[in-house]
Scaffold this motif. Structure first.
Motif, PDB file in Angstrom:
ATOM      1  N   TRP A  18      60.258  38.321  15.882  1.00 23.68           N
ATOM      2  CA  TRP A  18      61.087  37.112  15.885  1.00 23.68           C
ATOM      3  C   TRP A  18      60.947  36.377  17.213  1.00 23.68           C
ATOM      4  O   TRP A  18      60.887  35.155  17.271  1.00 23.68           O
ATOM      5  CB  TRP A  18      62.539  37.485  15.629  1.00 23.68           C
ATOM      6  CG  TRP A  18      63.330  36.393  14.974  1.00 23.68           C
ATOM      7  CD1 TRP A  18      62.897  35.153  14.623  1.00 23.68           C
ATOM      8  CD2 TRP A  18      64.700  36.459  14.585  1.00 23.68           C
ATOM      9  NE1 TRP A  18      63.914  34.426  14.048  1.00 23.68           N
ATOM     10  CE2 TRP A  18      65.031  35.215  14.006  1.00 23.68           C
ATOM     11  CE3 TRP A  18      65.669  37.442  14.658  1.00 23.68           C
ATOM     12  CZ2 TRP A  18      66.305  34.931  13.523  1.00 23.68           C
ATOM     13  CZ3 TRP A  18      66.935  37.165  14.173  1.00 23.68           C
ATOM     14  CH2 TRP A  18      67.251  35.919  13.602  1.00 23.68           C
ATOM     15  N   TRP A  24      79.477  39.521  11.540  1.00 23.46           N
ATOM     16  CA  TRP A  24      79.240  39.182  12.939  1.00 23.46           C
ATOM     17  C   TRP A  24      80.243  39.904  13.827  1.00 23.46           C
ATOM     18  O   TRP A  24      81.403  40.083  13.451  1.00 23.46           O
ATOM     19  CB  TRP A  24      79.351  37.673  13.139  1.00 23.46           C
ATOM     20  CG  TRP A  24      78.329  36.892  12.381  1.00 23.46           C
ATOM     21  CD1 TRP A  24      78.500  36.264  11.187  1.00 23.46           C
ATOM     22  CD2 TRP A  24      76.963  36.683  12.751  1.00 23.46           C
ATOM     23  NE1 TRP A  24      77.340  35.663  10.783  1.00 23.46           N
ATOM     24  CE2 TRP A  24      76.368  35.901  11.727  1.00 23.46           C
ATOM     25  CE3 TRP A  24      76.186  37.062  13.839  1.00 23.46           C
ATOM     26  CZ2 TRP A  24      75.035  35.501  11.771  1.00 23.46           C
ATOM     27  CZ3 TRP A  24      74.847  36.666  13.890  1.00 23.46           C
ATOM     28  CH2 TRP A  24      74.292  35.897  12.859  1.00 23.46           C
ATOM     29  N   PRO A  57      75.319  39.507   8.902  1.00 25.24           N
ATOM     30  CA  PRO A  57      75.085  39.247   7.474  1.00 25.24           C
ATOM     31  C   PRO A  57      73.611  39.022   7.127  1.00 25.24           C
ATOM     32  O   PRO A  57      73.197  39.304   6.000  1.00 25.24           O
ATOM     33  CB  PRO A  57      75.932  37.999   7.213  1.00 25.24           C
ATOM     34  CG  PRO A  57      77.061  38.127   8.185  1.00 25.24           C
ATOM     35  CD  PRO A  57      76.443  38.689   9.416  1.00 25.24           C
ATOM     36  N   ASN A  58      72.821  38.513   8.076  1.00 24.40           N
ATOM     37  CA  ASN A  58      71.386  38.336   7.836  1.00 24.40           C
ATOM     38  C   ASN A  58      70.577  39.533   8.330  1.00 24.40           C
ATOM     39  O   ASN A  58      69.349  39.442   8.473  1.00 24.40           O
ATOM     40  CB  ASN A  58      70.883  37.052   8.488  1.00 24.40           C
ATOM     41  CG  ASN A  58      71.010  37.085  10.008  1.00 24.40           C
ATOM     42  OD1 ASN A  58      71.586  38.010  10.580  1.00 24.40           O
ATOM     43  ND2 ASN A  58      70.477  36.063  10.660  1.00 24.40           N
ATOM     44  N   GLN A  59      71.287  40.646   8.585  1.00 23.32           N
ATOM     45  CA  GLN A  59      70.685  41.903   9.034  1.00 23.32           C
ATOM     46  C   GLN A  59      70.131  41.831  10.456  1.00 23.32           C
ATOM     47  O   GLN A  59      69.431  42.747  10.897  1.00 23.32           O
ATOM     48  CB  GLN A  59      69.591  42.377   8.070  1.00 23.32           C
ATOM     49  CG  GLN A  59      70.093  42.657   6.657  1.00 23.32           C
ATOM     50  CD  GLN A  59      71.246  43.668   6.653  1.00 23.32           C
ATOM     51  OE1 GLN A  59      71.091  44.782   7.122  1.00 23.32           O
ATOM     52  NE2 GLN A  59      72.404  43.255   6.124  1.00 23.32           N
ATOM     53  N   ASN A  90      65.229  42.111  10.171  1.00 26.30           N
ATOM     54  CA  ASN A  90      66.236  41.235   9.587  1.00 26.30           C
ATOM     55  C   ASN A  90      65.900  40.953   8.126  1.00 26.30           C
ATOM     56  O   ASN A  90      64.955  41.532   7.570  1.00 26.30           O
ATOM     57  CB  ASN A  90      66.380  39.947  10.404  1.00 26.30           C
ATOM     58  CG  ASN A  90      65.107  39.097  10.375  1.00 26.30           C
ATOM     59  OD1 ASN A  90      64.198  39.295   9.556  1.00 26.30           O
ATOM     60  ND2 ASN A  90      65.028  38.136  11.285  1.00 26.30           N
ATOM     61  N   ASP A  91      66.654  40.054   7.502  1.00 25.12           N
ATOM     62  CA  ASP A  91      66.440  39.813   6.066  1.00 25.12           C
ATOM     63  C   ASP A  91      65.150  39.053   5.768  1.00 25.12           C
ATOM     64  O   ASP A  91      64.781  38.881   4.606  1.00 25.12           O
ATOM     65  CB  ASP A  91      67.644  39.083   5.462  1.00 25.12           C
ATOM     66  CG  ASP A  91      67.920  37.736   6.101  1.00 25.12           C
ATOM     67  OD1 ASP A  91      67.161  37.323   7.011  1.00 25.12           O
ATOM     68  OD2 ASP A  91      68.902  37.077   5.701  1.00 25.12           O
ATOM     69  N   ARG A  92      64.455  38.631   6.808  1.00 29.38           N
ATOM     70  CA  ARG A  92      63.147  38.001   6.635  1.00 29.38           C
ATOM     71  C   ARG A  92      62.015  38.974   6.937  1.00 29.38           C
ATOM     72  O   ARG A  92      60.845  38.595   6.944  1.00 29.38           O
ATOM     73  CB  ARG A  92      63.039  36.778   7.546  1.00 29.38           C
ATOM     74  CG  ARG A  92      64.013  35.649   7.191  1.00 29.38           C
ATOM     75  CD  ARG A  92      64.068  34.612   8.292  1.00 29.38           C
ATOM     76  NE  ARG A  92      62.747  34.107   8.620  1.00 29.38           N
ATOM     77  CZ  ARG A  92      62.469  33.436   9.748  1.00 29.38           C
ATOM     78  NH1 ARG A  92      63.429  33.210  10.646  1.00 29.38           N
ATOM     79  NH2 ARG A  92      61.235  33.012   9.970  1.00 29.38           N
TER      80      ARG A  92
END
Length: 226
Positions: free
Chosen positions: A205, A134, A164-166, A196-198
């Motif tokens: 999003w 972050w 961290p979660n892209q 992102n990581d999803r």
């Protein structure tokens, strides 16, 4: 005739043992004073007691003193928005890049809480705007702090830095519905195709959170860039 000096009080220990006992007492007293100074420095930074903190720093307290959570004096003062206290600490050249156990720096905490005057001081002093994980720009985007986004970008913050979660700052601002921040980031060239990581882009999003106006804004930016 002078009376002989009565040394009977020394006899149970002998002089060397008494000296050791006295020195031990002095050591304990010094340690207690040091412990008190440590707590006082943390309290002063947290409460913005600039006068007391200045006195402690002048006496030799380490400006990089940290609490149990790794918060330095500068972090504590910045988090609470104590501008004068931050100014005083900066005169003692504390480490501007220190991060607490949560990974936050003094600048990140100032940005998170919206203390623009404190953030200005830290930026002027050379506080790092980029790091792994972050960053201050992520926090500014998360909270929708448009003025701080502008200042961080002007200071060289990486516009597409991955959390961290892209998630990039654009994704975070889009997800949280901060349309003015989204506009700023798009104008500065934020990448609209990153995921992102999803597997979600910023517009995807935004749409998932019901922020359809932001999703449309990002889609339009993508179309213009092709």
């Amino acid at each position: 005739m002078r009376p002989a000096t009565d040394t009977s009080i020394l006899r149970p220990y002998g002089f060397p043992r008494l000296l050791v006992a006295v020195l031990a007492c002095l050591f304990v007293a010094a340690a207690a004073a040091q412990g008190s100074s440590y707590e006082d420095s943390l309290s002063s930074a947290r409460l913005g007691d600039t006068r007391q903190l200045a006195a402690l720093l002048a006496r030799g307290i380490d400006p990089n003193t940290v609490d149990a959570q790794g918060n330095s004096l500068l972090m504590l003062a910045a988090r609470e928005g104590h501008k004068a206290t931050v100014e005083t600490l900066l005169r003692y050249r504390p480490s501007l890049g220190l991060r607490n156990l949560a990974g936050d720096s003094a600048l990140m905490l100032a940005v998170l809480k919206g203390h623009e005057d404190v953030a200005d001081l830290l930026l002027a002093a050379g506080a790092p705007v980029d790091q792994d994980g972050w960053t201050p720009l992520h926090y500014a985007a998360f909270e929708g702090r448009t003025a701080l986004v502008d200042k961080l970008l002007a200071s060289g913050a990486r516009i597409d830095a991955p959390a961290p979660n892209q998630a990039t700052p654009l994704m975070i601002a889009a997800r949280n519905g901060h349309i003015d921040v989204v506009r700023r980031l798009l104008a500065a060239g934020a990448d609209v195709d990153l995921k992102n990581d999803r597997g979600l882009t910023a517009d995807a999003w935004a749409r998932a959170q019901g922020n359809t106006d932001i999703a449309a804004l990002i889609e339009a930016a993508r179309t213009r860039r092709r």
